[in-house]
Structures are given as C-alpha cells and as structure tokens.
Scaffold this active site. Structure first.
Site, PDB file in Angstrom:
ATOM      1  N   SER A  42       0.846  -1.196   0.000  1.00 40.14           N
ATOM      2  CA  SER A  42       0.000   0.000   0.000  1.00 40.14           C
ATOM      3  C   SER A  42       0.878   1.241   0.000  1.00 40.14           C
ATOM      4  O   SER A  42       1.681   1.445   0.913  1.00 40.14           O
ATOM      5  CB  SER A  42      -0.902   0.019   1.240  1.00 40.14           C
ATOM      6  OG  SER A  42      -1.415   1.319   1.427  1.00 40.14           O
ATOM      7  N   HIS A  54      -1.042  -1.548  -3.985  1.00 35.74           N
ATOM      8  CA  HIS A  54      -2.394  -1.272  -3.509  1.00 35.74           C
ATOM      9  C   HIS A  54      -2.500   0.246  -3.366  1.00 35.74           C
ATOM     10  O   HIS A  54      -1.720   0.865  -2.639  1.00 35.74           O
ATOM     11  CB  HIS A  54      -2.587  -1.973  -2.161  1.00 35.74           C
ATOM     12  CG  HIS A  54      -3.901  -1.711  -1.519  1.00 35.74           C
ATOM     13  ND1 HIS A  54      -4.981  -2.549  -1.673  1.00 35.74           N
ATOM     14  CD2 HIS A  54      -4.314  -0.701  -0.715  1.00 35.74           C
ATOM     15  CE1 HIS A  54      -6.015  -2.063  -0.980  1.00 35.74           C
ATOM     16  NE2 HIS A  54      -5.631  -0.945  -0.393  1.00 35.74           N
ATOM     17  N   ASP A  96      -4.771   3.500  -2.409  1.00 34.08           N
ATOM     18  CA  ASP A  96      -5.943   3.913  -1.634  1.00 34.08           C
ATOM     19  C   ASP A  96      -6.467   5.260  -2.118  1.00 34.08           C
ATOM     20  O   ASP A  96      -5.799   6.281  -1.967  1.00 34.08           O
ATOM     21  CB  ASP A  96      -5.561   3.999  -0.151  1.00 34.08           C
ATOM     22  CG  ASP A  96      -5.321   2.624   0.437  1.00 34.08           C
ATOM     23  OD1 ASP A  96      -6.211   1.769   0.304  1.00 34.08           O
ATOM     24  OD2 ASP A  96      -4.240   2.397   1.024  1.00 34.08           O
ATOM     25  N   MET A 118      -9.256   8.040  -1.583  1.00 34.64           N
ATOM     26  CA  MET A 118     -10.217   8.502  -0.564  1.00 34.64           C
ATOM     27  C   MET A 118     -10.773   9.855  -0.966  1.00 34.64           C
ATOM     28  O   MET A 118     -10.041  10.715  -1.463  1.00 34.64           O
ATOM     29  CB  MET A 118      -9.516   8.615   0.790  1.00 34.64           C
ATOM     30  CG  MET A 118      -8.797   7.336   1.210  1.00 34.64           C
ATOM     31  SD  MET A 118      -8.160   7.476   2.875  1.00 34.64           S
ATOM     32  CE  MET A 118      -7.196   5.957   2.994  1.00 34.64           C
ATOM     33  N   HIS A 174      -8.099   0.683  -4.677  1.00 34.25           N
ATOM     34  CA  HIS A 174      -9.116   0.543  -3.628  1.00 34.25           C
ATOM     35  C   HIS A 174      -9.859   1.866  -3.518  1.00 34.25           C
ATOM     36  O   HIS A 174      -9.342   2.839  -2.965  1.00 34.25           O
ATOM     37  CB  HIS A 174      -8.385   0.171  -2.320  1.00 34.25           C
ATOM     38  CG  HIS A 174      -9.246   0.115  -1.106  1.00 34.25           C
ATOM     39  ND1 HIS A 174      -8.740   0.020   0.169  1.00 34.25           N
ATOM     40  CD2 HIS A 174     -10.595   0.143  -0.947  1.00 34.25           C
ATOM     41  CE1 HIS A 174      -9.728  -0.011   1.042  1.00 34.25           C
ATOM     42  NE2 HIS A 174     -10.860   0.077   0.394  1.00 34.25           N
ATOM     43  N   MET A 220     -12.283   4.234  -1.966  1.00 32.70           N
ATOM     44  CA  MET A 220     -13.063   4.545  -0.758  1.00 32.70           C
ATOM     45  C   MET A 220     -13.795   5.845  -1.049  1.00 32.70           C
ATOM     46  O   MET A 220     -13.484   6.902  -0.490  1.00 32.70           O
ATOM     47  CB  MET A 220     -12.121   4.665   0.445  1.00 32.70           C
ATOM     48  CG  MET A 220     -11.633   3.315   0.945  1.00 32.70           C
ATOM     49  SD  MET A 220     -10.136   3.455   1.956  1.00 32.70           S
ATOM     50  CE  MET A 220      -8.911   3.436   0.669  1.00 32.70           C
ATOM     51  N   MET A 272     -11.645  -5.512   5.106  1.00 35.66           N
ATOM     52  CA  MET A 272     -10.959  -4.476   5.888  1.00 35.66           C
ATOM     53  C   MET A 272     -10.728  -4.970   7.317  1.00 35.66           C
ATOM     54  O   MET A 272     -11.663  -5.400   7.991  1.00 35.66           O
ATOM     55  CB  MET A 272     -11.786  -3.183   5.948  1.00 35.66           C
ATOM     56  CG  MET A 272     -11.945  -2.436   4.639  1.00 35.66           C
ATOM     57  SD  MET A 272     -10.419  -2.060   3.762  1.00 35.66           S
ATOM     58  CE  MET A 272      -9.531  -1.059   4.966  1.00 35.66           C
ATOM     59  N   GLY A 331      -9.594   4.721   6.115  1.00 36.74           N
ATOM     60  CA  GLY A 331      -9.362   6.165   6.164  1.00 36.74           C
ATOM     61  C   GLY A 331      -7.900   6.525   6.405  1.00 36.74           C
ATOM     62  O   GLY A 331      -7.443   7.549   5.921  1.00 36.74           O
ATOM     63  N   PHE A 332      -7.194   5.665   7.116  1.00 31.03           N
ATOM     64  CA  PHE A 332      -5.823   6.014   7.488  1.00 31.03           C
ATOM     65  C   PHE A 332      -4.929   4.778   7.508  1.00 31.03           C
ATOM     66  O   PHE A 332      -5.402   3.678   7.823  1.00 31.03           O
ATOM     67  CB  PHE A 332      -5.796   6.662   8.882  1.00 31.03           C
ATOM     68  CG  PHE A 332      -6.694   7.863   8.963  1.00 31.03           C
ATOM     69  CD1 PHE A 332      -6.248   9.105   8.537  1.00 31.03           C
ATOM     70  CD2 PHE A 332      -8.002   7.732   9.418  1.00 31.03           C
ATOM     71  CE1 PHE A 332      -7.090  10.217   8.578  1.00 31.03           C
ATOM     72  CE2 PHE A 332      -8.854   8.830   9.466  1.00 31.03           C
ATOM     73  CZ  PHE A 332      -8.400  10.079   9.043  1.00 31.03           C
ATOM     74  N   GLY A 333      -3.653   5.003   7.216  1.00 31.19           N
ATOM     75  CA  GLY A 333      -2.666   3.940   7.366  1.00 31.19           C
ATOM     76  C   GLY A 333      -2.238   3.859   8.827  1.00 31.19           C
ATOM     77  O   GLY A 333      -2.560   4.734   9.634  1.00 31.19           O
ATOM     78  N   GLY A 334      -1.530   2.804   9.157  1.00 29.89           N
ATOM     79  CA  GLY A 334      -0.923   2.698  10.485  1.00 29.89           C
ATOM     80  C   GLY A 334      -1.887   2.434  11.628  1.00 29.89           C
ATOM     81  O   GLY A 334      -1.543   2.669  12.788  1.00 29.89           O
ATOM     82  N   ASP A 372      -6.820  -6.065   4.428  1.00 31.21           N
ATOM     83  CA  ASP A 372      -6.254  -4.719   4.342  1.00 31.21           C
ATOM     84  C   ASP A 372      -6.427  -3.952   5.652  1.00 31.21           C
ATOM     85  O   ASP A 372      -7.545  -3.699   6.089  1.00 31.21           O
ATOM     86  CB  ASP A 372      -6.963  -3.973   3.193  1.00 31.21           C
ATOM     87  CG  ASP A 372      -6.427  -2.577   2.968  1.00 31.21           C
ATOM     88  OD1 ASP A 372      -5.315  -2.284   3.444  1.00 31.21           O
ATOM     89  OD2 ASP A 372      -7.110  -1.794   2.288  1.00 31.21           O
ATOM     90  N   GLY A 424       1.093  -1.732   4.378  1.00 29.78           N
ATOM     91  CA  GLY A 424       1.570  -0.358   4.213  1.00 29.78           C
ATOM     92  C   GLY A 424       2.665  -0.088   5.209  1.00 29.78           C
ATOM     93  O   GLY A 424       3.848  -0.231   4.915  1.00 29.78           O
ATOM     94  N   SER A 425       2.265   0.246   6.455  1.00 27.00           N
ATOM     95  CA  SER A 425       3.270   0.607   7.459  1.00 27.00           C
ATOM     96  C   SER A 425       4.215  -0.550   7.765  1.00 27.00           C
ATOM     97  O   SER A 425       5.380  -0.315   8.096  1.00 27.00           O
ATOM     98  CB  SER A 425       2.586   1.108   8.733  1.00 27.00           C
ATOM     99  OG  SER A 425       1.522   0.272   9.106  1.00 27.00           O
TER     100      SER A 425
HETATM  101  C1  DX5 Z   1      -6.876   2.055   5.077  1.00 33.31           C
HETATM  102  C2  DX5 Z   1      -6.261   1.595   3.764  1.00 33.31           C
HETATM  103  C3  DX5 Z   1      -5.183   0.568   3.886  1.00 33.31           C
HETATM  104  C4  DX5 Z   1      -4.022   0.965   4.761  1.00 33.31           C
HETATM  105  C5  DX5 Z   1      -2.846   0.038   4.672  1.00 33.31           C
HETATM  106  O1  DX5 Z   1      -7.985   2.826   4.818  1.00 33.31           O
HETATM  107  O2  DX5 Z   1      -7.274   1.045   2.936  1.00 33.31           O
HETATM  108  O3  DX5 Z   1      -4.759   0.174   2.595  1.00 33.31           O
HETATM  109  O4  DX5 Z   1      -3.588   2.226   4.514  1.00 33.31           O
HETATM  110  O5  DX5 Z   1      -1.836   0.547   5.485  1.00 33.31           O
HETATM  111  P1  DX5 Z   1      -1.437  -0.151   6.889  1.00 33.31           P
HETATM  112  O6  DX5 Z   1      -0.864  -1.476   6.515  1.00 33.31           O
HETATM  113  O7  DX5 Z   1      -0.465   0.787   7.470  1.00 33.31           O
HETATM  114  O8  DX5 Z   1      -2.694  -0.279   7.692  1.00 33.31           O
HETATM  115 ZN    ZN Z   2      -6.662  -0.025   1.155  1.00 33.27          ZN
END
Ligand code: DX5
Ligand code: ZN
Length: 222
Positions: A11, A36, A38, A40, A69, A71, A140, A145-148, A176, A198-199
C-alpha cells in the site's frame, strides 16, 4: 489456501507522496507482488488522497499490477477514469454502492478485474450474489481512512466464512489494514491469499525483508 501462492500488495498510502516514483521503484525491487492504491474522497472516509492523474504516473513507474481501492461515494461515476489511468483491479465498497451488481459489471465491461470491499462491521452475506462476478474480496481489518491503524482480530472468522462461501471459485481473499508479520500465518490459515501491507513495509528497517517474511509466513505448508 485458495488462490495459489501468497502475495503481498504494498500500500503506497504510507509512502513519501512527494517522491512516489522512487518509492514505487524501490518497493518493486524489494519484492512487492503488486501495488495497492488507496483512493479517498473525504466523504465516504474522513481523509483525502489521490486521483486518476497520480495513478497514471504510478503506472509508468512499475510493471506490477495496480489494485485500486476506491473509498469513495458515487463510484459508478469514477470507475472509467480509474480504468483509463491504469488500474488492473478496481475495488468498490459494498457500503458505498447501492447498485453493487451494476458497478461490478461496469468494471468488467471496462476490461478490468472487479473486487468488492467490506468494512469491519459489514457481513459476508452482503456479497453473496456477486461472488460469481468478482476477482477478489477485500476484507478491511481496520476502519478505512488512514494507514498505520491497529489490526482488528474479529476478521479471522469472517475470512473463513468468505472462503467457505467462495467454494472452489478462483477468487482471492485479500486483507487490508494493520497487517503485520504476526498476522500473516493465521490470516493464511483462515483463507487469505493476498496481504495488503503499508506501514509494515514502509516503517520497516529492511522493507525487502518485511515483504519476504510476510509472504513466506503466509505460504501454505510453512
Ligand atoms: C486504510 C487503507 C489501507 C491501509 C494500509 O484505509 O485502505 O490500505 O492504509 O496501510 P497499513 O498497513 O499501514 O494499515
Ligand atoms: Zn486499502
């Protein structure tokens, strides 16, 4: 595990967005199986990221498949633009698509592989009648909405239920949100074939090792 060998979709949400081509080329060298992306819209989820224009440039930086993806609300209005920008798989949220069957077929008609995405609270039954039309189910494991964010373990039985519903269909089950090395093995055992990370990759001291270990831990027979 269905869907062949385990794959890691990196991601790019957690990458340095001011240096995206570098981050992409590096993750490809480090062994990512796909990317991947994202998208938004600030409405369906409380964050705003990238649009088709950036994806066009990402496409030029890699030969790996792009999982987009979405959103976003009003996905039907936007899927053609993402297909044109270079998405290989296009995913839409069940919660944001009142005409899910139509949207999935719209993606197929554009020559792309459709996938459907379920928020943590959304039951697997909601996708029962499109299972024959999709290439992947994305589950999910955080609220989008956010990574990490922190992984929600309630997804384990949900993945198993989806895998059972899919039967012998060659449909991937992808997961994910908050996926770390300790989740890879149990996720695969419950039926996940694609891990989005991602992270876990971008915050690793050695991202190549992180990708390799995630994939190895999710391989059948390990
Ligand atoms: C969240 C995203 C994910 C996420 C993945 O809304 O769809 O793809 O950012 O990042 P990590 O692995 O850091 O959760
Ligand atoms: Zn995603």
């Amino acid at each position: 595990m269905a869907g062949g060998r385990a794959r890691v979709a990196v991601s790019i949400l957690d990458a340095d967005h001011s240096n995206m081509a570098y981050a992409i080329r590096r993750a490809e060298r480090e062994g990512a199986d796909r990317f991947h992306i994202d998208v938004m819209d600030g409405h369906f989820v409380p964050n705003l990221t990238i649009g088709p224009l950036v994806i066009e440039f990402v496409k030029k930086a890699t030969s790996l498949p792009l999982d987009v993806h979405l959103m976003i609300e009003d996905a039907e209005r936007w899927v053609a633009a993402y297909a044109k920008a270079g998405a290989d798989l296009i995913g839409v949220h069940v919660e944001a698509c009142p005409h899910l069957h139509r949207t999935v077929h719209q993606i197929r008609d554009l020559g792309k592989k459709p996938f459907v995405v379920l928020n943590p609270h959304t039951p697997p039954e909601s996708i029962e009648f499109v299972l024959g039309d999709i290439a992947q189910v994305l589950v999910m494991s955080v609220n989008p909405g956010f990574g990490g964010q922190k992984f929600i373990p309630a997804v384990y039985p949900k993945i198993r239920q989806i895998r059972t519903m899919l039967g012998a269909r060659g449909v991937d089950v992808s997961i994910d949100g908050g996926v770390k090395i300790e989740h890879a093995r149990p996720l695969a055992e419950h039926g996940a074939s694609v891990l989005v990370a991602g992270s876990a990759v971008f915050e690793a001291q050695d991202p190549a090792k992180a990708i390799r270990e995630l994939r190895a831990a999710a391989e059948p027979g390990q």
